[in-house]
Design an enzyme around this catalytic site. Structure first.
Site, mmCIF file in Angstrom:
data_model
loop_
_atom_site.group_PDB
_atom_site.id
_atom_site.type_symbol
_atom_site.label_atom_id
_atom_site.label_comp_id
_atom_site.label_asym_id
_atom_site.label_seq_id
_atom_site.Cartn_x
_atom_site.Cartn_y
_atom_site.Cartn_z
ATOM 1 N N ARG A 1 0.832 -1.204 0.000
ATOM 2 C CA ARG A 1 0.000 0.000 0.000
ATOM 3 C C ARG A 1 0.870 1.259 0.000
ATOM 4 O O ARG A 1 1.809 1.371 0.774
ATOM 5 C CB ARG A 1 -0.919 0.015 1.225
ATOM 6 C CG ARG A 1 -1.677 1.308 1.285
ATOM 7 C CD ARG A 1 -2.844 1.283 2.203
ATOM 8 N NE ARG A 1 -3.289 2.646 2.453
ATOM 9 C CZ ARG A 1 -4.233 2.956 3.299
ATOM 10 N NH1 ARG A 1 -4.851 2.026 3.978
ATOM 11 N NH2 ARG A 1 -4.578 4.212 3.466
ATOM 12 N N ARG B 1 -6.248 2.773 -3.476
ATOM 13 C CA ARG B 1 -5.400 1.970 -2.603
ATOM 14 C C ARG B 1 -5.562 0.489 -2.933
ATOM 15 O O ARG B 1 -6.655 0.047 -3.310
ATOM 16 C CB ARG B 1 -5.731 2.236 -1.129
ATOM 17 C CG ARG B 1 -7.175 2.004 -0.843
ATOM 18 C CD ARG B 1 -7.737 2.847 0.276
ATOM 19 N NE ARG B 1 -7.557 4.272 0.146
ATOM 20 C CZ ARG B 1 -7.553 5.104 1.190
ATOM 21 N NH1 ARG B 1 -7.717 4.638 2.403
ATOM 22 N NH2 ARG B 1 -7.387 6.394 1.018
ATOM 23 N N ASP C 1 -7.008 -1.557 2.235
ATOM 24 C CA ASP C 1 -7.274 -0.715 3.398
ATOM 25 C C ASP C 1 -7.893 -1.638 4.440
ATOM 26 O O ASP C 1 -8.872 -2.336 4.144
ATOM 27 C CB ASP C 1 -8.289 0.366 2.981
ATOM 28 C CG ASP C 1 -8.365 1.510 3.953
ATOM 29 O OD1 ASP C 1 -7.523 1.589 4.866
ATOM 30 O OD2 ASP C 1 -9.280 2.338 3.784
ATOM 31 N N ASP D 1 -9.372 -1.530 8.263
ATOM 32 C CA ASP D 1 -9.782 -0.647 9.366
ATOM 33 C C ASP D 1 -10.471 -1.454 10.456
ATOM 34 O O ASP D 1 -11.354 -2.270 10.160
ATOM 35 C CB ASP D 1 -10.802 0.393 8.875
ATOM 36 C CG ASP D 1 -10.182 1.445 7.983
ATOM 37 O OD1 ASP D 1 -9.002 1.779 8.184
ATOM 38 O OD2 ASP D 1 -10.892 1.937 7.089
#
Ligand code: ROI
Length: 173
Positions: free
Chosen positions: A84, A93, A96, A98
């Site tokens: 990334r 991207r 990701d 999270d």
């Protein structure tokens, strides 16, 4: 064992569905943790600049004995591992990862907000989460299923054989 937490996955570069599968395989390998559920694969228009490819999203459920910041370290290491590169704010991207929720913990620090501060405002986090855990009550006391109708039609749920095979393989372990 430990806490039940939910990880949001998103990708729109470099074979994004493969990137999601690679990240899910890494989640299944985390120490002191078990991958316990994975949502369907979703397709969405980018939130942010529109001159980037559409996104693929999913949410994974993990039981973990790791502390929240140790889990965050592991997720950021995996993002690096997958190459990334931060190109621009809210930009494209290849992966990701999270932390959306970590049990009922509420945590605010410069590195981590729990629950994720955009969790209830983004269709691509809320709808996959509601798919795997429709009865979920957020630390705020809100019932997840009462928040989802606002996002109806924003997200496309896909049938993707390779993705489904990857999830089945990881969850069978
Ligand atoms: N847009 C969509 N549709 N899905 C994402 O995962 C996503 N992730 C982001 C930004 C760039 C804000 N937009 C997104 O980080």
């Amino acid at each position: 064992m430990g806490e039940v937490c939910y990880i949001g996955l998103g990708a729109n570069l470099n074979d994004p569905i493969k990137q999601l599968c690679t990240a899910l395989a890494a989640l299944a390998q985390l120490p002191q943790s078990r991958l316990t559920a994975v949502s369907s694969l979703y397709h969405s228009k980018p939130l942010g600049p529109q001159d980037q490819p559409d996104f693929y999203n999913a949410v994974a459920e993990l039981q973990t004995e790791l502390a929240p910041l140790a889990l965050l370290d592991a997720l950021q290491a995996q993002e690096q591992q997958q190459g990334r590169v931060r190109k621009r704010h809210w930009g494209e991207r290849c992966i990701d990862l999270d932390i959306l929720l970590f049990g009922q913990q509420q945590h605010r620090c410069s590195r981590l907000n729990l629950p994720h501060h955009e969790l209830t405002q983004r269709s691509f986090t809320l709808l996959p989460l509601a798919e795997i855990q429709p009865q979920l009550v957020l630390p705020s006391g809100e019932l997840l299923s009462q928040l989802t109708p606002a996002f109806d039609g924003e997200l496309q749920r896909l049938q993707h054989a390779e993705y489904q095979a990857c999830c089945q393989r990881l969850l069978a372990r």
